[in-house]
Write a protein that holds these residues in place. Structure first.
Motif, PDB file in Angstrom:
ATOM      1  N   UNK A  32      55.553  66.784  30.993  1.00 57.29           N
ATOM      2  CA  UNK A  32      54.178  66.986  31.457  1.00 57.29           C
ATOM      3  C   UNK A  32      54.098  67.436  32.922  1.00 57.29           C
ATOM      4  N   UNK A  33      54.940  66.865  33.775  1.00 56.77           N
ATOM      5  CA  UNK A  33      54.902  67.264  35.183  1.00 56.77           C
ATOM      6  C   UNK A  33      55.486  68.660  35.361  1.00 56.77           C
ATOM      7  N   UNK A  34      56.437  69.032  34.534  1.00 56.43           N
ATOM      8  CA  UNK A  34      56.976  70.399  34.596  1.00 56.43           C
ATOM      9  C   UNK A  34      55.890  71.404  34.223  1.00 56.43           C
ATOM     10  N   UNK A  35      55.116  71.099  33.187  1.00 52.94           N
ATOM     11  CA  UNK A  35      54.004  71.982  32.804  1.00 52.94           C
ATOM     12  C   UNK A  35      53.002  72.103  33.938  1.00 52.94           C
ATOM     13  N   UNK A  40      50.593  74.949  38.724  1.00 48.92           N
ATOM     14  CA  UNK A  40      50.251  74.912  40.142  1.00 48.92           C
ATOM     15  C   UNK A  40      50.988  75.980  40.935  1.00 48.92           C
ATOM     16  N   UNK A  41      52.262  76.134  40.678  1.00 48.42           N
ATOM     17  CA  UNK A  41      53.086  77.041  41.470  1.00 48.42           C
ATOM     18  C   UNK A  41      52.873  78.502  41.098  1.00 48.42           C
ATOM     19  N   UNK A  42      52.850  78.781  39.800  1.00 47.89           N
ATOM     20  CA  UNK A  42      52.815  80.178  39.372  1.00 47.89           C
ATOM     21  C   UNK A  42      51.423  80.736  39.101  1.00 47.89           C
ATOM     22  N   UNK A  43      50.466  79.874  38.744  1.00 43.95           N
ATOM     23  CA  UNK A  43      49.150  80.409  38.389  1.00 43.95           C
ATOM     24  C   UNK A  43      48.063  80.054  39.381  1.00 43.95           C
ATOM     25  N   UNK A  45      46.598  77.158  39.532  1.00 47.26           N
ATOM     26  CA  UNK A  45      45.636  76.275  38.870  1.00 47.26           C
ATOM     27  C   UNK A  45      45.151  75.210  39.846  1.00 47.26           C
ATOM     28  N   UNK A  46      44.018  74.645  39.547  1.00 46.73           N
ATOM     29  CA  UNK A  46      43.491  73.558  40.366  1.00 46.73           C
ATOM     30  C   UNK A  46      44.211  72.263  40.013  1.00 46.73           C
ATOM     31  N   UNK A  47      44.072  71.278  40.872  1.00 45.95           N
ATOM     32  CA  UNK A  47      44.650  69.968  40.592  1.00 45.95           C
ATOM     33  C   UNK A  47      44.036  69.379  39.317  1.00 45.95           C
ATOM     34  N   UNK A  48      42.763  69.624  39.103  1.00 52.95           N
ATOM     35  CA  UNK A  48      42.093  69.129  37.906  1.00 52.95           C
ATOM     36  C   UNK A  48      42.704  69.742  36.644  1.00 52.95           C
ATOM     37  N   UNK A  52      44.913  67.731  33.778  1.00 52.27           N
ATOM     38  CA  UNK A  52      44.585  67.816  32.347  1.00 52.27           C
ATOM     39  C   UNK A  52      45.814  68.237  31.549  1.00 52.27           C
ATOM     40  N   UNK A  53      46.555  69.217  32.051  1.00 51.23           N
ATOM     41  CA  UNK A  53      47.770  69.669  31.363  1.00 51.23           C
ATOM     42  C   UNK A  53      48.814  68.559  31.287  1.00 51.23           C
TER      43      UNK A  53
END
Length: 77
Positions: A32-35, A40-43, A45-48, A52-53
């Motif tokens: 889950x943390x890898x996803x 976070x790193x590549x896209x 994405x927000x922390x939210x 969720x992921x």
């Protein structure tokens, strides 16, 4: 917090191949943390979205991410 991590990666000219190796290692430890890290790193994405992921409440995820981001940074040397 994420901006600081990403700026650190950029400032040190991190090898993307090496980052992928570290993220694969993270996947073995915590999928889950890898996803979430990928998001976070590549896209950007927000922390939210990352929470969720990862299937975690936001506050829990933020604490988990601090540890994960520090681990990634350490692995990258």
């Amino acid at each position: 917090f994420l901006d600081n991590v990403l700026m650190s990666f950029e400032a040190r000219d991190i090898d993307i191949g090496r980052l992928d190796e570290v993220l694969a290692k993270l996947r073995d430890m915590s999928p889950p943390m890898a996803d979430a890290a990928l998001l976070l790193i590549y896209t950007g994405a927000t922390m939210e979205e990352a929470a969720k992921a990862a299937g975690q409440p936001l506050r829990t995820f933020e604490r988990s991410w601090k540890v994960t981001a520090a681990w990634i940074k350490e692995q990258l040397g």
